[in-house]
Design a protein around this motif. Sequence first.
Motif, PDB file in Angstrom:
ATOM      1  N   UNK B  32     -20.651 -12.726  -8.930  1.00 32.21           N
ATOM      2  CA  UNK B  32     -20.723 -11.539  -9.547  1.00 32.21           C
ATOM      3  C   UNK B  32     -19.217 -11.556 -10.538  1.00 32.21           C
ATOM      4  N   UNK B  34     -17.028  -9.651 -13.768  1.00 35.44           N
ATOM      5  CA  UNK B  34     -16.843  -8.612 -14.455  1.00 35.44           C
ATOM      6  C   UNK B  34     -16.064  -8.764 -15.789  1.00 35.44           C
ATOM      7  N   UNK B  49     -20.969  -5.962 -16.255  1.00 36.63           N
ATOM      8  CA  UNK B  49     -21.103  -6.697 -14.752  1.00 36.63           C
ATOM      9  C   UNK B  49     -22.469  -7.766 -14.879  1.00 36.63           C
ATOM     10  N   UNK B  51     -24.260 -11.359 -13.052  1.00 39.17           N
ATOM     11  CA  UNK B  51     -24.525 -12.007 -11.886  1.00 39.17           C
ATOM     12  C   UNK B  51     -25.217 -13.065 -12.241  1.00 39.17           C
ATOM     13  N   UNK B  57     -25.544  -6.548 -16.869  1.00 39.13           N
ATOM     14  CA  UNK B  57     -25.607  -4.873 -16.939  1.00 39.13           C
ATOM     15  C   UNK B  57     -24.365  -4.445 -17.818  1.00 39.13           C
ATOM     16  N   UNK B  97     -15.657 -12.022  -8.333  1.00 39.94           N
ATOM     17  CA  UNK B  97     -15.754 -11.467  -7.062  1.00 39.94           C
ATOM     18  C   UNK B  97     -16.026 -12.671  -6.017  1.00 39.94           C
ATOM     19  N   UNK B 101     -16.214 -10.094  -1.322  1.00 37.14           N
ATOM     20  CA  UNK B 101     -16.381  -8.928  -2.233  1.00 37.14           C
ATOM     21  C   UNK B 101     -15.192  -8.735  -2.841  1.00 37.14           C
ATOM     22  N   UNK B 102     -13.919  -9.241  -2.560  1.00 41.03           N
ATOM     23  CA  UNK B 102     -12.828  -8.996  -3.210  1.00 41.03           C
ATOM     24  C   UNK B 102     -12.698  -9.452  -4.732  1.00 41.03           C
ATOM     25  N   UNK B 103     -12.293  -8.513  -5.483  1.00 42.62           N
ATOM     26  CA  UNK B 103     -12.448  -8.879  -7.026  1.00 42.62           C
ATOM     27  C   UNK B 103     -10.747  -9.605  -7.347  1.00 42.62           C
ATOM     28  N   UNK B 104     -11.018 -10.593  -8.045  1.00 38.69           N
ATOM     29  CA  UNK B 104      -9.519 -11.161  -8.640  1.00 38.69           C
ATOM     30  C   UNK B 104      -9.542 -11.430 -10.399  1.00 38.69           C
TER      31      UNK B 104
END
Lengths: 113, 114
Positions: B32, B34, B49, B51, B57, B97, B101-104
């Motif tokens: 994922x 963003x 977002x 995938x 989305x 992600x 599930x950490x987002x950088x």
Amino acid sequence: QQQVKQSPQSLIVQKGGISIINCAYENTAFDYFPWYQQFPGKGPALLIAIRPDVSEKKEGRFTISFNKSAKQFSLHIMDSQPGDSATYFCAARVSGGYQKVTFGTGTKLQVIP
Amino acid sequence: GAVVSQHPSWVICKSGTSVKIECRSLDFQATTMFWYRQFPKQSLMLMATSNEGSKATYEQGVEKDKFLINHASLTLSTLTVTSAHPEDSSFYICSAEDPSYEQYFGPGTRLTVT
């Protein structure tokens, strides 16, 4: 319900002082609360994060305090340095994949010598 | 730590042209990604977002035909601003992600439309 309110909008602190930034959230589904540091012209960088099962987390000079009942959390920067001058964003999201990050409005911190 | 890159870091284009911005996760696979937009002295606004392998989305109010997102691989997502106008000038930031599930976040791309 998705808002994260952040204050103050700007903050000036003397070198060596404590910088405190406060945030409040509404959505009780949020269970992950990161703080980001952003320098001008750069992307945000993850600074420190907390989950609601603990009331405090410390990493070096940075501490997050978390009050689950009040739905508030704050960032404390101890011994603030001029190099800490940046914009700080609190954020909140639901754990797990494909989850949006809801950002606070940001606090511009200036640490003066 | 995980590294996310963006290319270009800044771009100037003429009104009516299209511009593509790349976002790459350099040392991890990102199912994922963003895309955000940030105006001066403001917070980040989520645009969409994406995938890997599926359609993005989009957030309410974001024109999907204007901001085309392609997440063709686990390390690359692209944002194409089509028929750019001066009001599209902004700082565009992506995040990726990681498997925990950490987002950088990437370093951002400054787009100026003349």
